[in-house]
Design a protein around this motif. Sequence first.
Motif, PDB file in Angstrom:
ATOM      1  N   ALA A 178       0.834  -1.224   0.000  1.00 33.72           N
ATOM      2  CA  ALA A 178       0.000   0.000   0.000  1.00 33.72           C
ATOM      3  C   ALA A 178       0.855   1.254   0.000  1.00 33.72           C
ATOM      4  CB  ALA A 178      -0.943  -0.003   1.193  1.00 33.72           C
ATOM      5  N   VAL A 179       1.871   1.269  -0.849  1.00 33.23           N
ATOM      6  CA  VAL A 179       2.773   2.425  -0.912  1.00 33.23           C
ATOM      7  C   VAL A 179       2.039   3.672  -1.396  1.00 33.23           C
ATOM      8  CG1 VAL A 179       4.819   3.350  -2.073  1.00 33.23           C
ATOM      9  CG2 VAL A 179       4.821   0.999  -1.235  1.00 33.23           C
ATOM     10  N   ASN A 180       1.043   3.489  -2.240  1.00 33.19           N
ATOM     11  CA  ASN A 180       0.317   4.633  -2.806  1.00 33.19           C
ATOM     12  C   ASN A 180      -1.036   4.865  -2.123  1.00 33.19           C
ATOM     13  OD1 ASN A 180       2.343   5.088  -4.800  1.00 33.19           O
ATOM     14  ND2 ASN A 180       1.490   3.384  -6.009  1.00 33.19           N
ATOM     15  N   ALA A 181      -1.175   4.429  -0.885  1.00 33.73           N
ATOM     16  CA  ALA A 181      -2.435   4.617  -0.153  1.00 33.73           C
ATOM     17  C   ALA A 181      -2.735   6.104   0.027  1.00 33.73           C
ATOM     18  CB  ALA A 181      -2.355   3.930   1.197  1.00 33.73           C
ATOM     19  N   ARG A 186      -1.127   4.776   6.327  1.00 32.76           N
ATOM     20  CA  ARG A 186      -1.200   3.423   5.755  1.00 32.76           C
ATOM     21  C   ARG A 186      -0.109   3.147   4.724  1.00 32.76           C
ATOM     22  NH1 ARG A 186      -4.832   1.621   2.692  1.00 32.76           N
ATOM     23  NH2 ARG A 186      -5.952   3.520   2.090  1.00 32.76           N
ATOM     24  N   ARG A 187       0.568   4.160   4.258  1.00 29.06           N
ATOM     25  CA  ARG A 187       1.567   3.961   3.211  1.00 29.06           C
ATOM     26  C   ARG A 187       2.725   3.088   3.716  1.00 29.06           C
ATOM     27  NH1 ARG A 187       1.570  10.308   1.361  1.00 29.06           N
ATOM     28  NH2 ARG A 187      -0.564  10.293   0.477  1.00 29.06           N
ATOM     29  N   GLY A 188       2.930   1.999   3.009  1.00 32.17           N
ATOM     30  CA  GLY A 188       4.001   1.076   3.375  1.00 32.17           C
ATOM     31  C   GLY A 188       3.655   0.129   4.505  1.00 32.17           C
ATOM     32  N   SER A 189       2.422   0.201   5.025  1.00 36.27           N
ATOM     33  CA  SER A 189       2.032  -0.635   6.163  1.00 36.27           C
ATOM     34  C   SER A 189       1.540  -2.015   5.737  1.00 36.27           C
ATOM     35  CB  SER A 189       0.937   0.062   6.974  1.00 36.27           C
ATOM     36  OG  SER A 189      -0.253   0.187   6.208  1.00 36.27           O
ATOM     37  N   LEU A 192      -4.680  -2.728   3.496  1.00 35.91           N
ATOM     38  CA  LEU A 192      -5.433  -2.301   2.327  1.00 35.91           C
ATOM     39  C   LEU A 192      -6.924  -2.181   2.644  1.00 35.91           C
ATOM     40  CD1 LEU A 192      -3.778  -4.879  -0.063  1.00 35.91           C
ATOM     41  CD2 LEU A 192      -3.275  -2.438  -0.064  1.00 35.91           C
ATOM     42  N   THR A 193      -7.582  -1.236   1.998  1.00 37.58           N
ATOM     43  CA  THR A 193      -9.034  -1.156   2.104  1.00 37.58           C
ATOM     44  C   THR A 193      -9.657  -2.231   1.203  1.00 37.58           C
ATOM     45  OG1 THR A 193      -9.205   0.447   0.312  1.00 37.58           O
ATOM     46  CG2 THR A 193      -8.919   1.316   2.552  1.00 37.58           C
TER      47      THR A 193
END
Length: 403
Positions: A178-181, A186-189, A192-193
Amino acid sequence: MIGKLKIDPDIDDETNKKDAATSEETSDRHDQEESLLYAFHTALLVVSKKDLPMAVSTFYTQYLLPSRKEGTFLDIKQTRYKKISSFLLEQSQNTVRTECGKSIITIGPSKDEQDPVAFLTGIDRTHIDLRDAKRRRKEEVGGDNAMKEKNKMAIVNLYAIPHNVASILRLDEDTVKAVNAKSEERRGSGFLTLPECRDILNQYVHENNLIDEYDPESVILDGNLCDVLFRKSKKQTSASVQQNEYPESITRKEMNVKWIEKMDCAHAVVSMPGSVILSLKRGKPPMVTIEVECRQNRKKFITRVRGLEEYTINPNDFANDVSKRYACSATVEDEHSLTAGRAALKKGRCELVLQGHLVEELQALLTGNRKLSSHGGSKASPYSLPKGVFEIILKKGVPKRKK
């Protein structure tokens, strides 16, 4: 010849102290009587017509006391009335601020007529004091709602793609993490939704041309996708007698359901409005456990609460708040003082022990939704926990609803 009059300075000091004490006592009594009148008028707005006649004791503990101003203490013994019955009797006889000669309330005696102020039997909704209280309440409730809107919390379900699934399908590592969340937290975590999780699957289907050209709503399963969606674990395979049979195609709807079932669960605690993420964790959301058990031949109950710390609620402060709102005893037990026979607590966690059957009241208070309970103590709640985080346990003999 008349001698000079000598004045003892100690007498003057003692007199001044007495005057100061009397003045302070008068001021305290005046403040208490103002608080009592404020709570009385506010409580009458909450009492509905169907609740009448109502026992004076019920009105006092469940409506009047919880209606006092936030942060104030009300002690009827510090007023000139000394008892709630004396105060209500005066209010039922007071017709000064009325337009039609009616008092703000009417009262009734007990069955044996020993107590002339046993029941609250009627309320004059047109009384000028109630109209003023209603206007004041609208202003206060408007402020409370604005505050609640800022502090509202919600649980958002998230998903994490397991490592073996990502490796079998050879998914892009940045997409899986999820780099582009949209949210920075959340980015990199790897959380995901639901739409993001489904998009990854749909992207794999399109890249590998798996859509059935004769039926766009069906997907042809290749070996990797079939393994991910249908292959059972070794434990499941050993327990099953029948041989595994894998389909060649699947509908989009069924594919999405199977895909989500294979994901690891996660969740986020979000502050609304603004969608500010307070915490991100794997697994299901932490539960607040409310357990009720019987005492003394099923006539009395005890309510136990665990898990408040997960939502940044201080157990000691919450116990004090509950005891004032619902006029009940409240104690806090830690891992060292826990009642014998109870399940062990996590390190640094506490269990609240409350007098009475308070399931509805606690849910109303913790969610900030007054509609869940008719008790007046649940109003103006500073808490805003999501509805789905409560685990209710009723021990043997405990009714679902209070009688």
